[in-house]
Scaffold this motif. Structure first.
Motif, PDB file in Angstrom:
ATOM      1  N   PHE A  64       0.797  -1.220   0.000  1.00 22.62           N
ATOM      2  CA  PHE A  64       0.000   0.000   0.000  1.00 22.62           C
ATOM      3  C   PHE A  64       0.835   1.278   0.000  1.00 22.62           C
ATOM      4  N   VAL A  65       2.131   1.150   0.291  1.00 26.24           N
ATOM      5  CA  VAL A  65       3.047   2.292   0.304  1.00 26.24           C
ATOM      6  C   VAL A  65       2.447   3.394   1.193  1.00 26.24           C
ATOM      7  N   GLN A  66       2.203   4.587   0.638  1.00 31.18           N
ATOM      8  CA  GLN A  66       1.713   5.696   1.444  1.00 31.18           C
ATOM      9  C   GLN A  66       0.192   5.702   1.623  1.00 31.18           C
ATOM     10  N   GLU A  67      -0.510   4.806   0.924  1.00 31.55           N
ATOM     11  CA  GLU A  67      -1.970   4.762   1.052  1.00 31.55           C
ATOM     12  C   GLU A  67      -2.412   4.243   2.415  1.00 31.55           C
ATOM     13  N   ALA A  68      -1.589   3.406   3.051  1.00 33.10           N
ATOM     14  CA  ALA A  68      -1.958   2.821   4.336  1.00 33.10           C
ATOM     15  C   ALA A  68      -1.744   3.831   5.447  1.00 33.10           C
ATOM     16  N   GLN A  69      -2.806   4.118   6.201  1.00 35.66           N
ATOM     17  CA  GLN A  69      -2.720   5.085   7.288  1.00 35.66           C
ATOM     18  C   GLN A  69      -2.507   4.430   8.647  1.00 35.66           C
TER      19      GLN A  69
ATOM     20  N   VAL B 119      -7.046   2.926   4.972  1.00 40.97           N
ATOM     21  CA  VAL B 119      -6.327   3.462   3.815  1.00 40.97           C
ATOM     22  C   VAL B 119      -6.952   4.798   3.410  1.00 40.97           C
ATOM     23  N   GLN B 120      -6.183   5.602   2.717  1.00 42.33           N
ATOM     24  CA  GLN B 120      -6.696   6.893   2.277  1.00 42.33           C
ATOM     25  C   GLN B 120      -7.834   6.718   1.284  1.00 42.33           C
TER      26      GLN B 120
ATOM     27  N   LEU C 212      -9.985  -6.165   7.403  1.00 40.27           N
ATOM     28  CA  LEU C 212     -11.120  -5.281   7.139  1.00 40.27           C
ATOM     29  C   LEU C 212     -10.524  -3.972   6.634  1.00 40.27           C
ATOM     30  N   ILE C 213     -10.817  -3.607   5.394  1.00 33.19           N
ATOM     31  CA  ILE C 213     -10.207  -2.423   4.798  1.00 33.19           C
ATOM     32  C   ILE C 213     -11.238  -1.299   4.737  1.00 33.19           C
ATOM     33  N   VAL C 214     -10.910  -0.191   5.378  1.00 34.95           N
ATOM     34  CA  VAL C 214     -11.826   0.947   5.454  1.00 34.95           C
ATOM     35  C   VAL C 214     -11.054   2.240   5.232  1.00 34.95           C
ATOM     36  N   THR C 215     -11.798   3.277   4.920  1.00 35.33           N
ATOM     37  CA  THR C 215     -11.227   4.618   4.819  1.00 35.33           C
ATOM     38  C   THR C 215     -11.727   5.444   6.004  1.00 35.33           C
ATOM     39  N   PRO C 216     -11.061   6.561   6.343  1.00 38.61           N
ATOM     40  CA  PRO C 216     -11.573   7.420   7.417  1.00 38.61           C
ATOM     41  C   PRO C 216     -13.009   7.874   7.161  1.00 38.61           C
TER      42      PRO C 216
END
Length: 244
Positions: free
Chosen positions: A33-38, A64-65, A91-95
């Motif tokens: 994910f590089v920088q996409e993973a928060q 992730v963003q 579980l993959i979610v965004t803010p």
């Protein structure tokens, strides 16, 4: 972003046999994910205790963003290997998704908030707040769903008692989050270990719950009597929530 060196205490919460596999998993997530993973937050028995590597998998929530399907596919390429090491798909979610789900999936978010061990990034679940009405509604919905599942499961056994233990295991997984939601509504905002969940629930409902106790005890046997008790307990819990 590197793994936070201050998170050594967090890693101490992780089941000893899963620490190295999960450290490798963190590195993989960062590479994919590089920088996409928060942030990445572990939750469930792997950090709360009682984890069985032979029968359970480590769960996590990856923030992730934005969701990019080709990136998810790259992570999916490693799915078989992760599964062999006892790590479930995250579980993959965004803010934005988290904020929009406070009224829709409060029980799932409370579960992560109460149990979470964030191994990199900021814990985006810690500061979430929930409305009692939303939590109560999902508890009602989940208990009614549990009753339907028990009925359908009973029919699927074709009368064979040997299938009842599987019904109990499935019901326990489904009910535990909901029961903790009921405790949350009664002011138990901190995580309640499985061993104490039944005692706490009996205290707030004023009723013995032998079926629930047996379902949450992995060492207890399960037959038709235990099934009948569990069904009666779920019905009683549903009535308790309906009368709230």
């Amino acid at each position: 972003m590197q793994i936070d060196t201050a998170s050594a205490a967090v890693w101490e919460r992780v089941h000893a046999a899963m620490r190295e596999p999960l450290r490798d998993y963190v590195r993989l997530v960062r590479d994919v994910f590089v920088q996409e993973a928060q942030s990445l937050t572990l939750f469930g028995p792997v950090v709360t205790g009682g984890f069985d590597p032979a029968t359970q998998t480590a769960r996590s929530a990856l923030v992730v963003q934005r969701v990019v399907l080709p990136t998810l596919r790259r992570l999916a390429d490693h799915g078989a290997r992760l599964g062999k090491t006892g790590i479930a798909a995250p579980l993959i979610v965004t803010p934005k998704y988290i904020r929009a789900s406070l009224d829709t999936f409060p029980l799932e978010l409370i579960e992560i908030q109460q149990q979470g061990a964030t191994v990199f990034g900021d814990d985006l679940f810690a500061g979430l707040t929930f409305e009692d009405a939303h939590v109560r509604l999902q508890c009602e919905r989940e208990l009614k769903r549990a009753l339907i599942s028990l009925r359908q499961g009973l029919l699927a056994t074709a009368g064979r008692e040997r299938h009842v233990p599987a019904l109990h295991r499935e019901a326990a997984d489904q009910l535990l989050r909901t029961i903790r939601g009921l405790l949350w509504l009664k002011g138990r905002r901190a995580f309640v270990p499985t061993a104490g969940v039944v005692n706490e629930t009996e205290a707030i409902t004023g009723r013995n719950l032998p079926g629930l106790r047996a379902a949450l005890d992995s060492s207890a046997g399960a037959g038709w009597k235990q099934f009948d008790n569990l069904y009666a307990d779920v019905e009683a819990l549903m009535e308790f929530v309906d009368a709230w």
